[in-house]
Each structure stands twice: as structure tokens, then as C-alpha cells.
Design a protein around this motif. Structure first.
Motif, PDB file in Angstrom:
ATOM      1  N   ALA A   1      43.152  74.326  76.321  1.00  0.00           N
ATOM      2  CA  ALA A   1      44.034  75.471  76.064  1.00  0.00           C
ATOM      3  C   ALA A   1      44.287  75.622  74.566  1.00  0.00           C
ATOM      4  CB  ALA A   1      45.350  75.308  76.820  1.00  0.00           C
ATOM      5  N   GLN A   2      44.507  74.514  73.877  1.00  0.00           N
ATOM      6  CA  GLN A   2      44.716  74.563  72.432  1.00  0.00           C
ATOM      7  C   GLN A   2      43.442  75.006  71.719  1.00  0.00           C
ATOM      8  OE1 GLN A   2      46.171  70.693  71.322  1.00  0.00           O
ATOM      9  NE2 GLN A   2      48.065  70.931  72.485  1.00  0.00           N
ATOM     10  N   ALA A   3      42.299  74.492  72.158  1.00  0.00           N
ATOM     11  CA  ALA A   3      41.020  74.873  71.551  1.00  0.00           C
ATOM     12  C   ALA A   3      40.751  76.364  71.759  1.00  0.00           C
ATOM     13  CB  ALA A   3      39.885  74.035  72.129  1.00  0.00           C
ATOM     14  N   ALA A   4      41.078  76.874  72.946  1.00  0.00           N
ATOM     15  CA  ALA A   4      40.879  78.294  73.220  1.00  0.00           C
ATOM     16  C   ALA A   4      41.715  79.144  72.269  1.00  0.00           C
ATOM     17  CB  ALA A   4      41.230  78.606  74.670  1.00  0.00           C
ATOM     18  N   ASP A   5      42.941  78.716  72.014  1.00  0.00           N
ATOM     19  CA  ASP A   5      43.798  79.446  71.081  1.00  0.00           C
ATOM     20  C   ASP A   5      43.195  79.441  69.675  1.00  0.00           C
ATOM     21  OD1 ASP A   5      46.219  80.879  70.347  1.00  0.00           O
ATOM     22  OD2 ASP A   5      46.789  79.021  69.312  1.00  0.00           O
ATOM     23  N   LEU A   6      42.711  78.292  69.232  1.00  0.00           N
ATOM     24  CA  LEU A   6      42.074  78.212  67.914  1.00  0.00           C
ATOM     25  C   LEU A   6      40.838  79.092  67.840  1.00  0.00           C
ATOM     26  CD1 LEU A   6      42.296  74.376  67.216  1.00  0.00           C
ATOM     27  CD2 LEU A   6      43.475  76.192  65.958  1.00  0.00           C
ATOM     28  N   MET A   7      40.016  79.076  68.870  1.00  0.00           N
ATOM     29  CA  MET A   7      38.799  79.891  68.886  1.00  0.00           C
ATOM     30  C   MET A   7      39.138  81.379  68.865  1.00  0.00           C
ATOM     31  SD  MET A   7      36.581  77.584  71.528  1.00  0.00           S
ATOM     32  CE  MET A   7      35.201  78.700  71.647  1.00  0.00           C
ATOM     33  N   ARG A   8      40.165  81.763  69.591  1.00  0.00           N
ATOM     34  CA  ARG A   8      40.590  83.163  69.602  1.00  0.00           C
ATOM     35  C   ARG A   8      41.021  83.599  68.208  1.00  0.00           C
ATOM     36  NH1 ARG A   8      42.461  83.268  74.237  1.00  0.00           N
ATOM     37  NH2 ARG A   8      44.231  81.902  73.868  1.00  0.00           N
ATOM     38  N   ARG A   9      41.781  82.733  67.519  1.00  0.00           N
ATOM     39  CA  ARG A   9      42.211  83.057  66.151  1.00  0.00           C
ATOM     40  C   ARG A   9      41.013  83.155  65.205  1.00  0.00           C
ATOM     41  NH1 ARG A   9      46.897  79.128  64.552  1.00  0.00           N
ATOM     42  NH2 ARG A   9      45.793  77.746  65.946  1.00  0.00           N
ATOM     43  N   LEU A  10      40.074  82.234  65.328  1.00  0.00           N
ATOM     44  CA  LEU A  10      38.877  82.306  64.488  1.00  0.00           C
ATOM     45  C   LEU A  10      38.089  83.576  64.716  1.00  0.00           C
ATOM     46  CD1 LEU A  10      37.479  78.661  64.699  1.00  0.00           C
ATOM     47  CD2 LEU A  10      38.389  79.792  62.660  1.00  0.00           C
ATOM     48  N   ALA A  11      37.968  83.974  65.964  1.00  0.00           N
ATOM     49  CA  ALA A  11      37.183  85.146  66.300  1.00  0.00           C
ATOM     50  C   ALA A  11      37.788  86.441  65.780  1.00  0.00           C
ATOM     51  CB  ALA A  11      37.009  85.225  67.813  1.00  0.00           C
ATOM     52  N   THR A  12      39.104  86.457  65.576  1.00  0.00           N
ATOM     53  CA  THR A  12      39.761  87.680  65.125  1.00  0.00           C
ATOM     54  C   THR A  12      39.929  87.772  63.619  1.00  0.00           C
ATOM     55  OG1 THR A  12      41.940  86.709  65.509  1.00  0.00           O
ATOM     56  CG2 THR A  12      40.976  87.994  67.308  1.00  0.00           C
ATOM     57  N   GLN A  13      39.473  86.754  62.897  1.00  0.00           N
ATOM     58  CA  GLN A  13      39.611  86.786  61.427  1.00  0.00           C
ATOM     59  C   GLN A  13      38.503  87.585  60.793  1.00  0.00           C
ATOM     60  OE1 GLN A  13      39.929  82.806  59.895  1.00  0.00           O
ATOM     61  NE2 GLN A  13      41.837  82.449  60.939  1.00  0.00           N
TER      62      GLN A  13
ATOM     63  N   MET B   1      27.870  74.100  69.008  1.00  0.00           N
ATOM     64  CA  MET B   1      26.798  74.047  69.962  1.00  0.00           C
ATOM     65  C   MET B   1      27.334  74.008  71.400  1.00  0.00           C
ATOM     66  SD  MET B   1      23.798  74.402  69.979  1.00  0.00           S
ATOM     67  CE  MET B   1      22.157  73.927  69.943  1.00  0.00           C
ATOM     68  N   ALA B   2      28.435  73.311  71.573  1.00  0.00           N
ATOM     69  CA  ALA B   2      29.022  73.214  72.911  1.00  0.00           C
ATOM     70  C   ALA B   2      29.456  74.592  73.419  1.00  0.00           C
ATOM     71  CB  ALA B   2      30.208  72.252  72.897  1.00  0.00           C
ATOM     72  N   THR B   3      29.957  75.431  72.530  1.00  0.00           N
ATOM     73  CA  THR B   3      30.369  76.783  72.916  1.00  0.00           C
ATOM     74  C   THR B   3      29.173  77.584  73.416  1.00  0.00           C
ATOM     75  OG1 THR B   3      32.161  76.730  71.308  1.00  0.00           O
ATOM     76  CG2 THR B   3      31.493  78.889  72.105  1.00  0.00           C
ATOM     77  N   PHE B   4      28.058  77.473  72.710  1.00  0.00           N
ATOM     78  CA  PHE B   4      26.854  78.188  73.125  1.00  0.00           C
ATOM     79  C   PHE B   4      26.341  77.683  74.472  1.00  0.00           C
ATOM     80  CE2 PHE B   4      26.317  78.831  68.420  1.00  0.00           C
ATOM     81  CZ  PHE B   4      26.632  80.183  68.444  1.00  0.00           C
ATOM     82  N   ARG B   5      26.399  76.364  74.666  1.00  0.00           N
ATOM     83  CA  ARG B   5      25.939  75.802  75.940  1.00  0.00           C
ATOM     84  C   ARG B   5      26.822  76.248  77.095  1.00  0.00           C
ATOM     85  NH1 ARG B   5      24.318  69.804  73.901  1.00  0.00           N
ATOM     86  NH2 ARG B   5      22.267  70.380  73.118  1.00  0.00           N
TER      87      ARG B   5
END
Length: 128
Positions: A116-128, A1-5
């Protein structure tokens, strides 16, 4: 939800408040990938061709894009940004970057590291 906000908050930072999110998305897409036909834009934006035609007509009337006749197929038109459209995209990016910069500046180093760590995790999730 935080990402959407956060995404919603960033979308609020725009150079031209009269444009809808869909219209801005078309302008950003044309800036990133270049000229497209109406059908290509509709496919990329996941909308119907008639819906995209309405969006393109509105943006064209506002001077943000133009239709150029296709040299090989006279039934088609290639849609490209005008200087005004390019400026709206650039100015919107500047406003969003400035807003983010100010928000990040208010965070301490440890919080920026976590982001920065969260951004890396989100990027990996988005590319799976």
C-alpha cells in the motif's frame, strides 16, 4: 523490473486470449473515455492513423466496436464499444481483480501494508 513483470502478468489475465495488448488497450480506452474518432484513438494510443485503422477494422470484424457516422462531418466516423466489447473489458477487469485478490490474500498484513505504501509512492512518481 518488478513493476514491468507484474504488469505483464496482469495483462495475461484476460477474457479473450485472441486480442492483442494494443486491441485491449483500445477497448479499455473507449470504455473509460467514451466514443472517439479514428484520429483521436490513434493519438491517444500513440500510433499512426493507418495502424489504428487496422486495429479498429479487426475489432469491428470481431464485433467489439462499431463505427457511427458523425452527424456534423460525414467524412468522420465515431468509434464506440458494442455490448460484446464492453463485456470483454468487464470480464477482463474481473479476471485481473480476482488474480490480484488471490495474490494479496496470500500475503501477510505487514506485506500488504508495504505494498500500500509502495503504491502511494508509485502514484506520486507517476504524476510528477
Amino acid at each position: 523490473m518488478a513493476t514491468f513483470r507484474l504488469a505483464r502478468r496482469l495483462r495475461a489475465e484476460r477474457a479473450e486470449n485472441e486480442l492483442s495488448d494494443g486491441q485491449l488497450s483500445v477497448l479499455f480506452g473507449l470504455r473509460a473515455t467514451g466514443t472517439h474518432t479514428l484520429g483521436e484513438l490513434a493519438e491517444r494510443e500513440h500510433v499512426s492513423a493507418p495502424s489504428m485503422n487496422r486495429t479498429v477494422n479487426c475489432l469491428e470484424e470481431s464485433g467489439y466496436l462499431t463505427r457511427i457516422p458523425d452527424t456534423t462531418d460525414k467524412r468522420k466516423a465515431n468509434i464506440q464499444l458494442t455490448d460484446a466489447g464492453t463485456n470483454v473489458v468487464k470480464d477482463t477487469v474481473r479476471k485481473r481483480d480476482a488474480w490480484l485478490h488471490n495474490q494479496f490474500r496470500a500475503l501477510d498484513h505487514a506485506d500488504r501494508e508495504i505494498l500500500a505504501q509502495a503504491a502511494d509512492l508509485m502514484r506520486r512518481l507517476a504524476t510528477q
